[in-house]
Each structure stands twice: as structure tokens, then as C-alpha cells.
Design a protein around this motif. Sequence first.
Motif, PDB file in Angstrom:
ATOM      1  N   THR A 207       0.845  -1.195   0.000  1.00  0.00           N
ATOM      2  CA  THR A 207       0.000   0.000   0.000  1.00  0.00           C
ATOM      3  C   THR A 207       0.880   1.246   0.000  1.00  0.00           C
ATOM      4  OG1 THR A 207      -0.120  -0.071   2.415  1.00  0.00           O
ATOM      5  CG2 THR A 207      -1.904  -1.150   1.203  1.00  0.00           C
ATOM      6  N   GLN A 208       0.403   2.284  -0.677  1.00  0.00           N
ATOM      7  CA  GLN A 208       1.148   3.540  -0.750  1.00  0.00           C
ATOM      8  C   GLN A 208       0.761   4.504   0.363  1.00  0.00           C
ATOM      9  OE1 GLN A 208       3.689   4.131  -3.399  1.00  0.00           O
ATOM     10  NE2 GLN A 208       3.370   1.952  -3.049  1.00  0.00           N
ATOM     11  N   LYS A 209      -0.399   4.256   0.978  1.00  0.00           N
ATOM     12  CA  LYS A 209      -0.877   5.082   2.088  1.00  0.00           C
ATOM     13  C   LYS A 209      -1.969   4.302   2.801  1.00  0.00           C
ATOM     14  CE  LYS A 209      -4.052   7.399  -1.088  1.00  0.00           C
ATOM     15  NZ  LYS A 209      -4.446   8.673  -1.711  1.00  0.00           N
ATOM     16  N   PRO A 210      -2.311   4.664   4.034  1.00  0.00           N
ATOM     17  CA  PRO A 210      -3.375   3.960   4.753  1.00  0.00           C
ATOM     18  C   PRO A 210      -4.678   3.946   3.942  1.00  0.00           C
ATOM     19  CG  PRO A 210      -2.195   5.411   6.249  1.00  0.00           C
ATOM     20  CD  PRO A 210      -1.677   5.708   4.877  1.00  0.00           C
ATOM     21  N   GLY A 211      -5.321   2.779   3.914  1.00  0.00           N
ATOM     22  CA  GLY A 211      -6.579   2.655   3.198  1.00  0.00           C
ATOM     23  C   GLY A 211      -6.434   2.366   1.713  1.00  0.00           C
ATOM     24  N   ASP A 212      -5.202   2.296   1.227  1.00  0.00           N
ATOM     25  CA  ASP A 212      -4.955   2.035  -0.197  1.00  0.00           C
ATOM     26  C   ASP A 212      -5.306   0.587  -0.529  1.00  0.00           C
ATOM     27  OD1 ASP A 212      -4.068   1.992  -2.787  1.00  0.00           O
ATOM     28  OD2 ASP A 212      -1.961   2.339  -2.323  1.00  0.00           O
ATOM     29  N   GLU A 213      -6.198   0.380  -1.490  1.00  0.00           N
ATOM     30  CA  GLU A 213      -6.604  -0.970  -1.901  1.00  0.00           C
ATOM     31  C   GLU A 213      -6.156  -1.279  -3.324  1.00  0.00           C
ATOM     32  OE1 GLU A 213      -8.083  -3.130   0.124  1.00  0.00           O
ATOM     33  OE2 GLU A 213      -8.284  -1.708   1.790  1.00  0.00           O
ATOM     34  N   ASN A 214      -5.323  -0.424  -3.899  1.00  0.00           N
ATOM     35  CA  ASN A 214      -4.873  -0.635  -5.278  1.00  0.00           C
ATOM     36  C   ASN A 214      -3.884  -1.780  -5.365  1.00  0.00           C
ATOM     37  OD1 ASN A 214      -6.302   1.573  -6.516  1.00  0.00           O
ATOM     38  ND2 ASN A 214      -4.843   2.966  -5.541  1.00  0.00           N
ATOM     39  N   TYR A 215      -3.850  -2.421  -6.544  1.00  0.00           N
ATOM     40  CA  TYR A 215      -2.899  -3.505  -6.782  1.00  0.00           C
ATOM     41  C   TYR A 215      -1.796  -2.983  -7.699  1.00  0.00           C
ATOM     42  CZ  TYR A 215      -0.813  -7.907  -8.212  1.00  0.00           C
ATOM     43  OH  TYR A 215       0.085  -8.921  -8.452  1.00  0.00           O
ATOM     44  N   TYR A 216      -0.531  -3.159  -7.261  1.00  0.00           N
ATOM     45  CA  TYR A 216       0.600  -2.609  -7.993  1.00  0.00           C
ATOM     46  C   TYR A 216       1.544  -3.716  -8.463  1.00  0.00           C
ATOM     47  CZ  TYR A 216      -0.839   1.652  -5.496  1.00  0.00           C
ATOM     48  OH  TYR A 216      -1.559   2.714  -4.990  1.00  0.00           O
ATOM     49  N   ILE A 217       2.140  -3.476  -9.630  1.00  0.00           N
ATOM     50  CA  ILE A 217       3.304  -4.259 -10.036  1.00  0.00           C
ATOM     51  C   ILE A 217       4.434  -3.268 -10.271  1.00  0.00           C
ATOM     52  CG2 ILE A 217       2.006  -6.199 -10.967  1.00  0.00           C
ATOM     53  CD1 ILE A 217       2.379  -5.094 -13.738  1.00  0.00           C
ATOM     54  N   TYR A 218       5.671  -3.745 -10.189  1.00  0.00           N
ATOM     55  CA  TYR A 218       6.819  -2.850 -10.104  1.00  0.00           C
ATOM     56  C   TYR A 218       7.840  -3.180 -11.193  1.00  0.00           C
ATOM     57  CZ  TYR A 218       4.782  -2.453  -5.426  1.00  0.00           C
ATOM     58  OH  TYR A 218       3.910  -2.293  -4.363  1.00  0.00           O
ATOM     59  N   SER A 219       8.280  -2.135 -11.907  1.00  0.00           N
ATOM     60  CA  SER A 219       9.255  -2.326 -12.987  1.00  0.00           C
ATOM     61  C   SER A 219      10.662  -1.909 -12.560  1.00  0.00           C
ATOM     62  CB  SER A 219       8.823  -1.536 -14.223  1.00  0.00           C
ATOM     63  OG  SER A 219       8.528  -0.193 -13.892  1.00  0.00           O
ATOM     64  N   GLY A 220      10.888  -1.868 -11.282  1.00  0.00           N
ATOM     65  CA  GLY A 220      12.201  -1.530 -10.758  1.00  0.00           C
ATOM     66  C   GLY A 220      12.167  -1.537  -9.245  1.00  0.00           C
ATOM     67  N   THR A 221      13.304  -1.268  -8.641  1.00  0.00           N
ATOM     68  CA  THR A 221      13.363  -1.207  -7.180  1.00  0.00           C
ATOM     69  C   THR A 221      14.272  -0.068  -6.751  1.00  0.00           C
ATOM     70  OG1 THR A 221      13.775  -2.478  -5.149  1.00  0.00           O
ATOM     71  CG2 THR A 221      15.261  -2.891  -6.995  1.00  0.00           C
ATOM     72  N   ILE A 222      13.877   0.603  -5.698  1.00  0.00           N
ATOM     73  CA  ILE A 222      14.636   1.736  -5.188  1.00  0.00           C
ATOM     74  C   ILE A 222      15.966   1.258  -4.611  1.00  0.00           C
ATOM     75  CG2 ILE A 222      13.788   1.716  -2.802  1.00  0.00           C
ATOM     76  CD1 ILE A 222      13.301   4.757  -3.104  1.00  0.00           C
ATOM     77  N   GLY A 223      16.963   2.132  -4.634  1.00  0.00           N
ATOM     78  CA  GLY A 223      18.249   1.805  -4.050  1.00  0.00           C
ATOM     79  C   GLY A 223      18.408   2.426  -2.671  1.00  0.00           C
ATOM     80  N   LYS A 224      19.330   1.864  -1.897  1.00  0.00           N
ATOM     81  CA  LYS A 224      19.597   2.392  -0.550  1.00  0.00           C
ATOM     82  C   LYS A 224      21.092   2.300  -0.280  1.00  0.00           C
ATOM     83  CE  LYS A 224      19.629   0.560   4.141  1.00  0.00           C
ATOM     84  NZ  LYS A 224      18.994   1.286   5.224  1.00  0.00           N
ATOM     85  N   ILE A 225      21.606   3.350   0.337  1.00  0.00           N
ATOM     86  CA  ILE A 225      23.012   3.351   0.740  1.00  0.00           C
ATOM     87  C   ILE A 225      23.102   4.028   2.100  1.00  0.00           C
ATOM     88  CG2 ILE A 225      23.636   5.576  -0.300  1.00  0.00           C
ATOM     89  CD1 ILE A 225      26.194   4.098  -1.374  1.00  0.00           C
ATOM     90  N   LEU A 423      10.197  -5.324 -23.522  1.00  0.00           N
ATOM     91  CA  LEU A 423       9.568  -6.535 -22.991  1.00  0.00           C
ATOM     92  C   LEU A 423       8.760  -6.222 -21.733  1.00  0.00           C
ATOM     93  CD1 LEU A 423       9.213  -9.639 -22.952  1.00  0.00           C
ATOM     94  CD2 LEU A 423      11.303  -9.750 -21.572  1.00  0.00           C
ATOM     95  N   ILE A 424       9.294  -5.352 -20.881  1.00  0.00           N
ATOM     96  CA  ILE A 424       8.592  -4.994 -19.650  1.00  0.00           C
ATOM     97  C   ILE A 424       7.330  -4.204 -19.968  1.00  0.00           C
ATOM     98  CG2 ILE A 424       8.758  -3.669 -17.506  1.00  0.00           C
ATOM     99  CD1 ILE A 424      10.297  -6.375 -17.571  1.00  0.00           C
ATOM    100  N   LYS A 425       7.426  -3.270 -20.899  1.00  0.00           N
ATOM    101  CA  LYS A 425       6.229  -2.509 -21.300  1.00  0.00           C
ATOM    102  C   LYS A 425       5.136  -3.453 -21.797  1.00  0.00           C
ATOM    103  CE  LYS A 425       8.364   1.928 -22.551  1.00  0.00           C
ATOM    104  NZ  LYS A 425       8.606   2.890 -23.645  1.00  0.00           N
ATOM    105  N   GLU A 426       5.531  -4.401 -22.650  1.00  0.00           N
ATOM    106  CA  GLU A 426       4.573  -5.367 -23.192  1.00  0.00           C
ATOM    107  C   GLU A 426       3.999  -6.242 -22.082  1.00  0.00           C
ATOM    108  OE1 GLU A 426       4.853  -9.525 -25.667  1.00  0.00           O
ATOM    109  OE2 GLU A 426       6.178  -7.895 -26.306  1.00  0.00           O
ATOM    110  N   SER A 427       4.854  -6.682 -21.167  1.00  0.00           N
ATOM    111  CA  SER A 427       4.412  -7.576 -20.092  1.00  0.00           C
ATOM    112  C   SER A 427       3.457  -6.874 -19.137  1.00  0.00           C
ATOM    113  CB  SER A 427       5.631  -8.098 -19.322  1.00  0.00           C
ATOM    114  OG  SER A 427       6.469  -8.867 -20.157  1.00  0.00           O
ATOM    115  N   ILE A 428       3.741  -5.615 -18.829  1.00  0.00           N
ATOM    116  CA  ILE A 428       2.874  -4.860 -17.922  1.00  0.00           C
ATOM    117  C   ILE A 428       1.497  -4.659 -18.557  1.00  0.00           C
ATOM    118  CG2 ILE A 428       2.511  -2.571 -16.906  1.00  0.00           C
ATOM    119  CD1 ILE A 428       5.536  -2.523 -16.309  1.00  0.00           C
ATOM    120  N   GLN A 429       1.487  -4.342 -19.845  1.00  0.00           N
ATOM    121  CA  GLN A 429       0.200  -4.169 -20.525  1.00  0.00           C
ATOM    122  C   GLN A 429      -0.583  -5.472 -20.546  1.00  0.00           C
ATOM    123  OE1 GLN A 429      -0.833  -1.038 -21.408  1.00  0.00           O
ATOM    124  NE2 GLN A 429      -2.778  -2.142 -21.501  1.00  0.00           N
ATOM    125  N   LEU A 430       0.121  -6.584 -20.749  1.00  0.00           N
ATOM    126  CA  LEU A 430      -0.521  -7.896 -20.739  1.00  0.00           C
ATOM    127  C   LEU A 430      -1.157  -8.182 -19.382  1.00  0.00           C
ATOM    128  CD1 LEU A 430      -0.591 -10.910 -22.237  1.00  0.00           C
ATOM    129  CD2 LEU A 430       1.070 -11.357 -20.432  1.00  0.00           C
TER     130      LEU A 430
END
Length: 539
Positions: A207-225, A423-430
Motif C-alpha cells: 500500500t502507498q498510504k493507509p486505506g490504499d486498496e490498489n494492486y501494484y506491479i513494479y518495474s524496478g526497485t529503489i536503491g539504498k546506501i 519486454l517490460i512494457k509489453e508484459s505490464i500491458q498484458l
Amino acid sequence: MSNYKWSTPEQLRSLLCEVVSWDSISHTEGERRFPFKLQQKLLENDYFKEHPDYLSLHEADFGRHLVTALYKHPEATETVVLISHFDTVQTEEYGDLEGLAFHPELLTKELLKRKSDLNEEAQIDLESGEFLFGRGTMDMKMGLVLHMSTIEKAISEEWPINLVLVTVPDEEVNSSGMRAAVKVLVALRNQYKLSYKLFLNGEPSLTQKPGDENYYIYSGTIGKIMPAALFYGKETHVGEPLKGMTANYIASFMTQLMEWNPLFCESDRGESTPLPVSLQQKDLKLQYSTQTPYRAVALYNVFMMKRTAQDIMNLFEQVALEAANRCNESYKTICALAGIKPIGEVKVIRYQELLEYAKKKLNPEQVEKLLNDVFANGEWDEREKSLRAADELLIRCPELAPAMVLLFAPPYYPAVNSSENALIKESIQLVKNAALKDFGMEVQQIHYFNGLCDLSYVNYQDASDGWTTFEQNTPTWGSVYTIPFQEMSELQAPVLNVGPFGKDPHQITERVHVKSAFLETPKLIENLIKNLYAAKATL
């Protein structure tokens, strides 16, 4: 369907509860036992009895192992890598329910009796019957279960594409499991002449905020240092405070400038990194006395999207120089009012500069022994060892003080993003089309998974060799902590994360959505992978 053991919603629910019951808290005996239990479970599929070389345990560290399971089609080279982790965080927050934390059915029933103890959103979800509660249900053993189901289907239906299931320990602490898996994946690629087409992770939709019921898929991941600093002043008696300078005084200027500093904020495709915060700040005095604390340390959390370790160190040094300047000006004013001479000015030094100075002043062999003694301390973790290494060197070079020594402490997660990959653009649309057609469900794309994940260690791209700054300024590099940058850069395939919807990871109310986990996401993953080879067959 009679040959399938992990396919129907009922079978998946049962499998999840079994896998969750194998408690595997990071750095415990349960985490060490888990891969052996999983290996036996996978051996229930005759395919791995017939191909024992395709199912393997590989050593990570501290007696922990990662598991790989290969489904190899005789004519295919293109391969999808299914990535998950099996360790979980601790369970103390469950209180007197801790004994049920790894038993989702029992825990969910018991929480119903105590629903008034939960927040309003969790109560609603509990009463709906649409969620299964328990440690690891969403983060992320359901992802592993989905991958087990997927590889079972591929075997039974003889999909004309290869799959590598890889599940690792230690994602929740240092990702040592995935860092070890990188070399394993390179070796598997070479041994079986695989061509990696996609790295597909199964972390949950957050969830992105309290009460968020949306379903997400992710085409990357944030970095941390984690930029860190050793602050070194000059000791004195509290009765003569201006004859010295406390490390806490120096540190206060740095932390004031680092906390929430927008200089470290990055934005990409409408998404932004969270602002930096301090994760630890303390002095190194081990006992109370009236001697002032003259050595202190701090750790700062910085998220990244496109920046390299070199970029972050340059910004960190810029902030440190400003902090040192403010500290020096403030200190001079105090000394002028008191009519005394300052003890000196705070300098800013990178760890690599301190290391070279110490080697020249002492000798390389003495420095190596000092550092090895620090690294051998079983009471300190990787972060403490990094800070103590700098401290040991500066104690022997006090002429450099007062000073701030800048360094990096583990872990480091490079950011990865495949949003522009065709490929990712196509897969996400699928996935979006299938979810809407089959379930009436809208799927939204996020470009950077904001919970940190093991996808950070594949598809590494850094034309500037920015990682060398990390190597040079991480005291534990090469002994206690390493990242296989070279092998990571060999694993060049796009990344995608498709996992079940859930809520409240790392909380007593951690839960996974039943329909998402056992019905919707399995179908979405199956459609996604089948499209990879179906599209090729039509060319």
C-alpha cells in the motif's frame, strides 16, 4: 488437475500455511533449517527426483543456504528467474500471541476474538474474511509459494521456456543470500547454456498510504546506501569544557543538516525517494565518567534512483564541509567570548584518505592487524565493525583531530529500473489487460518498489564505475562485506515484480489478501510467462 499439488486455491493456502510454519527469522536456527525443508518439499515433485542436479542448496554465510530449482525444457535456452526470500523479521510484537505468529489459520481465528486491539482498517479486513494473518504470509513466503506453483505447472505442461526458482536467506538484514545467489546464477547460466530473459520477483504489492486498496506491479526497485561518519573531538574534564570539544557537539551540526535534506531527494517518472534520516547516533564511551565524550558515530539512510555511490559520497562530503564550517564558526564565537584559544578546526576526511595516512604513519602490516582484530569481533555487526575500524585508525592518528571521517556502512542496494524496456512494457500491458478481463481488477505500475528487494543485485549498470567509491570507503569491504558487482553486471535482463496484495509487513497485523494470493496473482504470473514464449512462437 489431479496431478497438481500446488495449483488450486485450497492447495495454495495449505502450502502457504505449511511454509509459514517453518519459522525462519533472520539469523536464527530456523532460517538455517528452512532450505532443507524446502528441498524435501520440492522433491515431492518427481521431476526433481529424476533430475537431482536441477535442485540444489548453495552456501551463503553463517551456515545458511539458498535454494535453486531448475525446470529445463530440452529445446529452450530462454529462461525466467523467479526470485524470492524466505527469511522473516522477528515476532516479539505479537506478545502473548507470539506462539501463533507462524500459524496463520490459528492466528487469524484468535485475532477475531481480540479485534478491538487492532486498528480500524485491520479490524475491517479481519472481519471480512478476505485476509490471512501471520508473520511471513505477505513478506514474502506467498511469493515463494507462487513460484513453487508456477514451476510445478511448467513441469506438468512442459512449457517451452526454462525457469529457475531461487529463494534466499537474509533479505531482511544484509541480503547476503542474494549476493551469494548472483554468482550461482552466473554459474547456472554457463553450465546449462541458459539465456536469462526476465528476472521476476514475488515481493507483495505494498500500500502507498493507509486505506490504499490498489494492486501494484513494479518495474524496478529503489536503491539504498548508508553514509556514516566518525566524529572525533578532544577529551577534557567537564570542569574545563573549553579545553576540549565533544564529539556530540560536532555530530549535532552534521545530523541537523543530514536529516530530511532535500539535496538527497531524487525524482523519476513522477516518483520520489523518501528524505534521508539518521538511523543511529551515539558516542563511543563505554561507561559513565566526567571525561567528555570525544568520539561519536552516526549512520544516515539515503535512498537512490539514478545516483551512484560516488554521487552520494560527493553530496555527503558537501554537507559535511558545510556542517564543519558551521561548527567551526560557532565554536570560534564561544572561544572568543571566553577569551581562550580554540583547540583547532574540524576537518572533513574520507575513510580512504584516513586509511592511506594511517598506513604511512604506522605501517601496512600494523594497520591490517588492527582492522582484522575489529572484523573478528563476534559481538559487532557489519555496521558497528565499519565504524569501529575508522575509530581504531583515528585513535592512532589524533593529530588529524578534530575531524569528521566519512565512510559507508553496509548494506548497499543499487537501484534498478526496467520501465523503458520493450519486454517490460509489453508484459505490464498484458498483466493489466488480463487482470481487467479475468477479474475486473485494475493494475497500476510503480517504477520503483519502495520496500527494498533482492532485484537490486541483478541487471547492474554503471558506466562510470561509481561503485569503486563504495569499495574504497567501506572499511569492511572485502573481508566482512562484499557485493559481486562484476557478476551482477553479467546478469543483464530486465526486472519485474509481481506479487500478492497484502498489508502491514513487519507488524502484528501483517496479512495477505486471500483472493489475490490464491486466485488472481497465480493466473497473472502464468499468463505473463506463457506470453513470453507464445509471442516468440508467432514470429
